[in-house]
Design a protein around this motif. Structure first.
Motif, PDB file in Angstrom:
ATOM      1  N   LEU A   1      -8.740 -22.433  22.085  1.00 14.65           N
ATOM      2  CA  LEU A   1      -9.997 -22.611  21.700  1.00 14.65           C
ATOM      3  C   LEU A   1     -10.378 -23.433  20.525  1.00 14.65           C
ATOM      4  O   LEU A   1     -11.198 -24.523  20.520  1.00 14.65           O
ATOM      5  CB  LEU A   1     -10.547 -21.288  21.239  1.00 14.65           C
ATOM      6  CG  LEU A   1     -10.724 -20.035  22.319  1.00 14.65           C
ATOM      7  CD1 LEU A   1     -10.850 -18.774  21.910  1.00 14.65           C
ATOM      8  CD2 LEU A   1     -11.645 -20.587  23.374  1.00 14.65           C
ATOM      9  N   ASP A   2      -9.211 -23.535  19.737  1.00 11.88           N
ATOM     10  CA  ASP A   2      -9.390 -24.454  18.616  1.00 11.88           C
ATOM     11  C   ASP A   2      -9.270 -25.861  19.038  1.00 11.88           C
ATOM     12  O   ASP A   2     -10.115 -26.666  18.518  1.00 11.88           O
ATOM     13  CB  ASP A   2      -7.977 -24.444  17.445  1.00 11.88           C
ATOM     14  CG  ASP A   2      -8.289 -22.992  16.853  1.00 11.88           C
ATOM     15  OD1 ASP A   2      -9.588 -22.345  16.603  1.00 11.88           O
ATOM     16  OD2 ASP A   2      -7.294 -22.967  16.079  1.00 11.88           O
ATOM     17  N   LYS A   3      -8.365 -26.044  20.137  1.00  8.43           N
ATOM     18  CA  LYS A   3      -8.328 -27.701  20.664  1.00  8.43           C
ATOM     19  C   LYS A   3      -9.830 -28.034  21.406  1.00  8.43           C
ATOM     20  O   LYS A   3     -10.067 -29.179  21.280  1.00  8.43           O
ATOM     21  CB  LYS A   3      -7.184 -27.506  21.620  1.00  8.43           C
ATOM     22  CG  LYS A   3      -5.869 -27.782  20.881  1.00  8.43           C
ATOM     23  CD  LYS A   3      -5.056 -27.817  22.081  1.00  8.43           C
ATOM     24  CE  LYS A   3      -3.434 -27.757  21.262  1.00  8.43           C
ATOM     25  NZ  LYS A   3      -2.282 -28.011  22.467  1.00  8.43           N
ATOM     26  N   LEU A   4     -10.376 -27.178  22.024  1.00 10.47           N
ATOM     27  CA  LEU A   4     -11.383 -27.213  22.770  1.00 10.47           C
ATOM     28  C   LEU A   4     -12.782 -27.405  21.915  1.00 10.47           C
ATOM     29  O   LEU A   4     -13.550 -28.285  22.198  1.00 10.47           O
ATOM     30  CB  LEU A   4     -12.023 -26.034  23.820  1.00 10.47           C
ATOM     31  CG  LEU A   4     -10.851 -25.973  24.817  1.00 10.47           C
ATOM     32  CD1 LEU A   4     -11.069 -24.634  25.708  1.00 10.47           C
ATOM     33  CD2 LEU A   4     -10.841 -27.279  25.690  1.00 10.47           C
ATOM     34  N   LEU A   5     -12.673 -26.749  20.965  1.00  8.13           N
ATOM     35  CA  LEU A   5     -13.903 -26.792  20.119  1.00  8.13           C
ATOM     36  C   LEU A   5     -13.947 -28.110  19.102  1.00  8.13           C
ATOM     37  O   LEU A   5     -14.895 -28.864  19.051  1.00  8.13           O
ATOM     38  CB  LEU A   5     -13.833 -25.721  18.870  1.00  8.13           C
ATOM     39  CG  LEU A   5     -14.975 -25.743  17.939  1.00  8.13           C
ATOM     40  CD1 LEU A   5     -16.503 -25.564  18.502  1.00  8.13           C
ATOM     41  CD2 LEU A   5     -14.859 -24.585  16.812  1.00  8.13           C
ATOM     42  N   LYS A   6     -12.602 -28.607  18.729  1.00  6.86           N
ATOM     43  CA  LYS A   6     -12.167 -29.880  18.153  1.00  6.86           C
ATOM     44  C   LYS A   6     -12.920 -31.043  19.051  1.00  6.86           C
ATOM     45  O   LYS A   6     -13.372 -31.826  18.607  1.00  6.86           O
ATOM     46  CB  LYS A   6     -10.916 -30.088  17.705  1.00  6.86           C
ATOM     47  CG  LYS A   6     -10.503 -31.222  16.901  1.00  6.86           C
ATOM     48  CD  LYS A   6      -8.913 -31.209  16.500  1.00  6.86           C
ATOM     49  CE  LYS A   6      -8.941 -32.591  15.839  1.00  6.86           C
ATOM     50  NZ  LYS A   6      -7.402 -32.369  15.416  1.00  6.86           N
TER      51      LYS A   6
ATOM     52  N   ALA B   1     -14.891 -30.904  21.645  1.00  5.00           N
ATOM     53  CA  ALA B   1     -16.367 -30.767  21.593  1.00  5.00           C
ATOM     54  C   ALA B   1     -17.054 -31.214  20.549  1.00  5.00           C
ATOM     55  O   ALA B   1     -17.965 -31.978  20.482  1.00  5.00           O
ATOM     56  CB  ALA B   1     -16.969 -29.217  22.101  1.00  5.00           C
ATOM     57  N   ARG B   2     -16.505 -30.940  19.206  1.00  2.00           N
ATOM     58  CA  ARG B   2     -17.312 -31.388  18.266  1.00  2.00           C
ATOM     59  C   ARG B   2     -17.017 -33.204  17.936  1.00  2.00           C
ATOM     60  O   ARG B   2     -17.724 -33.751  17.478  1.00  2.00           O
ATOM     61  CB  ARG B   2     -16.801 -30.917  17.042  1.00  2.00           C
ATOM     62  CG  ARG B   2     -17.331 -29.574  17.011  1.00  2.00           C
ATOM     63  CD  ARG B   2     -17.369 -28.915  15.490  1.00  2.00           C
ATOM     64  NE  ARG B   2     -18.149 -27.685  15.488  1.00  2.00           N
ATOM     65  CZ  ARG B   2     -17.801 -26.670  14.573  1.00  2.00           C
ATOM     66  NH1 ARG B   2     -16.777 -26.421  13.952  1.00  2.00           N
ATOM     67  NH2 ARG B   2     -18.810 -25.495  14.373  1.00  2.00           N
ATOM     68  N   ALA B   3     -15.714 -33.449  18.492  1.00  2.00           N
ATOM     69  CA  ALA B   3     -15.585 -34.950  18.412  1.00  2.00           C
ATOM     70  C   ALA B   3     -16.649 -35.635  19.465  1.00  2.00           C
ATOM     71  O   ALA B   3     -17.155 -36.830  19.069  1.00  2.00           O
ATOM     72  CB  ALA B   3     -14.224 -35.127  18.769  1.00  2.00           C
ATOM     73  N   LEU B   4     -16.746 -34.962  20.634  1.00  2.00           N
ATOM     74  CA  LEU B   4     -17.809 -35.931  21.411  1.00  2.00           C
ATOM     75  C   LEU B   4     -19.052 -35.771  21.276  1.00  2.00           C
ATOM     76  O   LEU B   4     -19.748 -36.714  21.246  1.00  2.00           O
ATOM     77  CB  LEU B   4     -17.378 -35.086  22.928  1.00  2.00           C
ATOM     78  CG  LEU B   4     -16.234 -35.259  23.622  1.00  2.00           C
ATOM     79  CD1 LEU B   4     -16.101 -34.241  25.051  1.00  2.00           C
ATOM     80  CD2 LEU B   4     -16.231 -36.678  24.095  1.00  2.00           C
ATOM     81  N   GLU B   5     -19.316 -34.797  20.463  1.00  2.00           N
ATOM     82  CA  GLU B   5     -20.690 -34.457  19.778  1.00  2.00           C
ATOM     83  C   GLU B   5     -20.850 -35.545  18.496  1.00  2.00           C
ATOM     84  O   GLU B   5     -22.007 -36.117  18.512  1.00  2.00           O
ATOM     85  CB  GLU B   5     -20.912 -33.120  19.259  1.00  2.00           C
ATOM     86  CG  GLU B   5     -22.198 -32.955  18.615  1.00  2.00           C
ATOM     87  CD  GLU B   5     -22.426 -31.593  17.942  1.00  2.00           C
ATOM     88  OE1 GLU B   5     -23.265 -30.743  18.389  1.00  2.00           O
ATOM     89  OE2 GLU B   5     -21.737 -31.133  17.183  1.00  2.00           O
ATOM     90  N   SER B   6     -20.039 -35.771  18.066  1.00  2.00           N
ATOM     91  CA  SER B   6     -20.116 -36.822  16.843  1.00  2.00           C
ATOM     92  C   SER B   6     -19.934 -38.227  17.441  1.00  2.00           C
ATOM     93  O   SER B   6     -20.958 -39.015  17.028  1.00  2.00           O
ATOM     94  CB  SER B   6     -18.837 -36.572  15.991  1.00  2.00           C
ATOM     95  OG  SER B   6     -18.840 -35.496  15.476  1.00  2.00           O
ATOM     96  N   ASP B   7     -19.417 -38.423  18.364  1.00  2.00           N
ATOM     97  CA  ASP B   7     -19.574 -39.629  19.170  1.00  2.00           C
ATOM     98  C   ASP B   7     -20.942 -39.995  19.887  1.00  2.00           C
ATOM     99  O   ASP B   7     -21.282 -41.373  20.079  1.00  2.00           O
ATOM    100  CB  ASP B   7     -18.315 -40.031  20.408  1.00  2.00           C
ATOM    101  CG  ASP B   7     -16.971 -39.893  19.893  1.00  2.00           C
ATOM    102  OD1 ASP B   7     -16.711 -40.109  18.456  1.00  2.00           O
ATOM    103  OD2 ASP B   7     -16.251 -39.600  20.570  1.00  2.00           O
ATOM    104  N   GLY B   8     -21.421 -38.912  20.274  1.00  2.00           N
ATOM    105  CA  GLY B   8     -22.841 -39.156  20.733  1.00  2.00           C
ATOM    106  C   GLY B   8     -23.983 -39.508  19.813  1.00  2.00           C
ATOM    107  O   GLY B   8     -25.331 -39.440  20.223  1.00  2.00           O
TER     108      GLY B   8
END
Length: 152
Positions: free
Chosen positions: A137-142, A144-151
């Motif tokens: 879950l930590d890896k998936l959240l990280k 997702a947050r990285a992709l969100e920041s990229d967007g």
């Protein structure tokens, strides 16, 4: 099976969402009936009870709830006397939100019940599986947050 042929029951985001809703719903049943709180309100209380005063923007980030849901939950908690606002000295446009003494007492009453239900649910998997699940879950959240920041 290609990605476009994936069935909904095999789509992990869907499975994670319904599992999360089932677990949250069971835990929420404990504090909804006894204390009159909905899931978003308890999430706000749980975060503030854990980390202390935060801005509404910080709460949006911490809970991953949208701004409207956080705002609505905060207003309800404030009206019930569980939350208070104080000026943010670093940013005059926002406020720090924190639990009142009554809110802290309520958090202290609910938290053991939430933990008890959590333990009942998670006793169905081993400690090692729980640790692995946390890691995943930590890896998936990280990610997702990285992709969100990229967007942005």
């Amino acid at each position: 099976m290609s990605g476009t042929e994936t069935r909904l029951t095999d789509f992990l985001p869907y499975r994670m969402a319904i599992t999360s809703n089932a677990v949250s719903g069971l835990i929420a049943g404990e504090y909804r009936s006894e204390f009159g709180l909905k899931i978003p309100e308890w999430r706000i209380m749980a975060v503030l009870g854990e980390v202390g005063p935060l801005t509404q923007r910080d709460l949006v980030h911490a809970t991953l709830m949208d701004k409207v849901a956080v705002n609505r939950a905060c207003k309800v908690l404030e009206e019930k006397g569980f939350l208070q606002r104080s000026p943010n000295e670093e940013d005059g446009r926002s406020h720090h939100l924190e639990l009142t003494v009554t809110g802290q007492e309520l958090h202290a009453a609910i938290w053991p019940q939430a933990v008890e239900m959590y333990e009942k649910i998670f006793s169905s998997i081993t400690t090692r599986e729980q640790d692995k699940l946390r890691s995943i879950l930590d890896k998936l959240l990280k990610a997702a947050r990285a992709l969100e920041s990229d967007g942005k």
